[in-house]
Motif scaffolding. Structure first.
Motif, PDB file in Angstrom:
ATOM      1  N   GLU A  82       0.807  -1.222   0.000  1.00  0.00           N
ATOM      2  CA  GLU A  82       0.000   0.000   0.000  1.00  0.00           C
ATOM      3  C   GLU A  82       0.843   1.276   0.000  1.00  0.00           C
ATOM      4  O   GLU A  82       0.330   2.369  -0.169  1.00  0.00           O
ATOM      5  CB  GLU A  82      -0.935   0.038   1.210  1.00  0.00           C
ATOM      6  N   VAL A  83       2.141   1.145   0.235  1.00  0.00           N
ATOM      7  CA  VAL A  83       3.058   2.288   0.282  1.00  0.00           C
ATOM      8  C   VAL A  83       3.764   2.366  -1.068  1.00  0.00           C
ATOM      9  O   VAL A  83       4.292   1.362  -1.551  1.00  0.00           O
ATOM     10  CB  VAL A  83       4.088   2.131   1.423  1.00  0.00           C
ATOM     11  N   PHE A  84       3.776   3.563  -1.673  1.00  0.00           N
ATOM     12  CA  PHE A  84       4.367   3.744  -2.995  1.00  0.00           C
ATOM     13  C   PHE A  84       5.480   4.776  -2.972  1.00  0.00           C
ATOM     14  O   PHE A  84       5.442   5.724  -2.180  1.00  0.00           O
ATOM     15  CB  PHE A  84       3.324   4.288  -3.995  1.00  0.00           C
ATOM     16  N   ILE A  85       6.412   4.615  -3.895  1.00  0.00           N
ATOM     17  CA  ILE A  85       7.391   5.656  -4.195  1.00  0.00           C
ATOM     18  C   ILE A  85       6.917   6.325  -5.477  1.00  0.00           C
ATOM     19  O   ILE A  85       6.553   5.644  -6.446  1.00  0.00           O
ATOM     20  CB  ILE A  85       8.797   5.070  -4.403  1.00  0.00           C
ATOM     21  N   ILE A  86       6.906   7.628  -5.472  1.00  0.00           N
ATOM     22  CA  ILE A  86       6.439   8.400  -6.625  1.00  0.00           C
ATOM     23  C   ILE A  86       7.604   9.225  -7.153  1.00  0.00           C
ATOM     24  O   ILE A  86       8.249   9.945  -6.389  1.00  0.00           O
ATOM     25  CB  ILE A  86       5.267   9.308  -6.226  1.00  0.00           C
ATOM     26  N   GLU A  87       7.875   9.089  -8.441  1.00  0.00           N
ATOM     27  CA  GLU A  87       8.952   9.850  -9.066  1.00  0.00           C
ATOM     28  C   GLU A  87       8.368  10.690 -10.190  1.00  0.00           C
ATOM     29  O   GLU A  87       7.746  10.155 -11.107  1.00  0.00           O
ATOM     30  CB  GLU A  87      10.024   8.909  -9.598  1.00  0.00           C
ATOM     31  N   PRO A  88       8.568  11.985 -10.120  1.00  0.00           N
ATOM     32  CA  PRO A  88       8.010  12.856 -11.155  1.00  0.00           C
ATOM     33  C   PRO A  88       8.838  12.790 -12.439  1.00  0.00           C
ATOM     34  O   PRO A  88      10.004  12.391 -12.432  1.00  0.00           O
ATOM     35  CB  PRO A  88       8.116  14.249 -10.530  1.00  0.00           C
ATOM     36  N   GLU A  89       8.204  13.171 -13.524  1.00  0.00           N
ATOM     37  CA  GLU A  89       8.926  13.354 -14.778  1.00  0.00           C
ATOM     38  C   GLU A  89       9.520  14.762 -14.725  1.00  0.00           C
ATOM     39  O   GLU A  89       8.787  15.741 -14.599  1.00  0.00           O
ATOM     40  CB  GLU A  89       7.969  13.234 -15.962  1.00  0.00           C
ATOM     41  N   VAL A  90      10.826  14.850 -14.788  1.00  0.00           N
ATOM     42  CA  VAL A  90      11.522  16.129 -14.647  1.00  0.00           C
ATOM     43  C   VAL A  90      11.967  16.609 -16.015  1.00  0.00           C
ATOM     44  O   VAL A  90      12.609  15.866 -16.770  1.00  0.00           O
ATOM     45  CB  VAL A  90      12.745  15.995 -13.709  1.00  0.00           C
ATOM     46  N   MET A  91      11.603  17.835 -16.345  1.00  0.00           N
ATOM     47  CA  MET A  91      12.033  18.451 -17.595  1.00  0.00           C
ATOM     48  C   MET A  91      13.231  19.342 -17.285  1.00  0.00           C
ATOM     49  O   MET A  91      13.172  20.177 -16.386  1.00  0.00           O
ATOM     50  CB  MET A  91      10.888  19.239 -18.210  1.00  0.00           C
ATOM     51  N   VAL A  92      14.303  19.108 -18.013  1.00  0.00           N
ATOM     52  CA  VAL A  92      15.556  19.822 -17.785  1.00  0.00           C
ATOM     53  C   VAL A  92      15.970  20.528 -19.073  1.00  0.00           C
ATOM     54  O   VAL A  92      15.917  19.934 -20.154  1.00  0.00           O
ATOM     55  CB  VAL A  92      16.670  18.846 -17.353  1.00  0.00           C
ATOM     56  N   ASP A  93      16.351  21.792 -18.946  1.00  0.00           N
ATOM     57  CA  ASP A  93      16.956  22.505 -20.068  1.00  0.00           C
ATOM     58  C   ASP A  93      17.959  23.513 -19.521  1.00  0.00           C
ATOM     59  O   ASP A  93      18.258  23.497 -18.323  1.00  0.00           O
ATOM     60  CB  ASP A  93      15.898  23.153 -20.980  1.00  0.00           C
ATOM     61  N   GLU A  94      18.463  24.370 -20.374  1.00  0.00           N
ATOM     62  CA  GLU A  94      19.500  25.312 -19.950  1.00  0.00           C
ATOM     63  C   GLU A  94      19.034  26.285 -18.864  1.00  0.00           C
ATOM     64  O   GLU A  94      19.845  26.896 -18.172  1.00  0.00           O
ATOM     65  CB  GLU A  94      20.065  26.092 -21.160  1.00  0.00           C
ATOM     66  N   ARG A  95      17.728  26.431 -18.689  1.00  0.00           N
ATOM     67  CA  ARG A  95      17.199  27.334 -17.658  1.00  0.00           C
ATOM     68  C   ARG A  95      17.116  26.698 -16.292  1.00  0.00           C
ATOM     69  O   ARG A  95      17.043  27.383 -15.283  1.00  0.00           O
ATOM     70  CB  ARG A  95      15.802  27.815 -18.058  1.00  0.00           C
ATOM     71  N   GLY A  96      17.086  25.357 -16.259  1.00  0.00           N
ATOM     72  CA  GLY A  96      16.928  24.655 -14.996  1.00  0.00           C
ATOM     73  C   GLY A  96      15.997  23.469 -15.142  1.00  0.00           C
ATOM     74  O   GLY A  96      16.038  22.766 -16.150  1.00  0.00           O
ATOM     75  N   THR A  97      15.129  23.266 -14.153  1.00  0.00           N
ATOM     76  CA  THR A  97      14.225  22.114 -14.159  1.00  0.00           C
ATOM     77  C   THR A  97      12.793  22.545 -13.853  1.00  0.00           C
ATOM     78  O   THR A  97      12.544  23.601 -13.285  1.00  0.00           O
ATOM     79  CB  THR A  97      14.639  21.075 -13.093  1.00  0.00           C
ATOM     80  N   PHE A  98      11.871  21.665 -14.260  1.00  0.00           N
ATOM     81  CA  PHE A  98      10.450  21.829 -13.942  1.00  0.00           C
ATOM     82  C   PHE A  98       9.865  20.436 -13.780  1.00  0.00           C
ATOM     83  O   PHE A  98      10.194  19.522 -14.527  1.00  0.00           O
ATOM     84  CB  PHE A  98       9.700  22.562 -15.060  1.00  0.00           C
ATOM     85  N   PHE A  99       8.969  20.282 -12.777  1.00  0.00           N
ATOM     86  CA  PHE A  99       8.201  19.043 -12.651  1.00  0.00           C
ATOM     87  C   PHE A  99       6.930  19.314 -11.861  1.00  0.00           C
ATOM     88  O   PHE A  99       6.869  20.263 -11.073  1.00  0.00           O
ATOM     89  CB  PHE A  99       9.011  17.921 -11.993  1.00  0.00           C
TER      90      PHE A  99
END
Length: 181
Positions: free
Chosen positions: A10-27
């Motif tokens: 019932e316990v999960f690990i959640i990993e976001p999809e991370v978008m990376v470019d020259e400006r940094g990251t977003f998720f």
């Protein structure tokens, strides 16, 4: 978003999809629709908590016997060892635990459902932990179980003497704790 199982189903690990470019990251740190699609859990979060702790601080193992809380836990600064313990007496995994390293760098999150105790140990110099809860804090129903109870057997990766609150120092062992029937 990627969902990975742990030793407790019932316990999960959640990993976001991370978008990376020259400006940094977003998720996206949370997407209700995607979370429900991937886990089958429709969680409504009503409270956000933010803690900052120093190396070797152990917080937990905490739960609420009524007004139970599901928790979505993540780290925005530093690194912690995050733990969930099954507190449901009639569960085949009662008293079992699972742990995962959460950090600002790995951006992982842990879903800890109602019926589980939660705690963490700070592995970095300091850490900031954010967690969403599915019910409000109810101090009259708040409980703790001993963080180092040998019957649970958590392998805490501490590098020094743990720093504990009075509540956590005096928490009962699992055999004496109020649990979910």
């Amino acid at each position: 978003m990627k969902i990975s199982p742990t030793a407790l189903r019932e316990v999960f690990i959640i990993e976001p999809e991370v978008m990376v470019d020259e400006r940094g990251t977003f998720f996206e740190s949370f997407n209700e629709r995607r979370f429900a699609e991937l886990t089958g859990i429709e969680a409504r979060f009503v409270q956000d908590n933010h803690s900052r702790s120093l190396r070797n601080v152990v917080r937990g193992l905490h739960y609420q016997i009524r007004h139970t809380q599901g928790k979505l836990v993540r780290v925005v600064s530093g690194e912690v060892f995050d733990v969930a313990v099954d507190m449901r007496r009639n569960s085949p995994t009662f008293g079992s635990w699972t742990g995962v390293v959460l950090s600002a760098d790995n951006r992982r999150q842990t879903w800890i459902p109602p019926g589980f105790a939660h705690g963490f140990a700070v592995l970095s110099e300091a850490a900031e932990v954010l967690y969403k809860t599915t019910d409000y804090f109810a101090p009259e129903h708040a409980r703790a179980v001993c963080w180092n109870d040998p019957s649970i057997g958590i392998k805490w990766p501490l590098t020094g003497v743990p720093l504990l609150s009075e509540k956590d120092r005096n928490a009962p062992p699992l055999d004496d704790a109020e649990v979910f029937e």
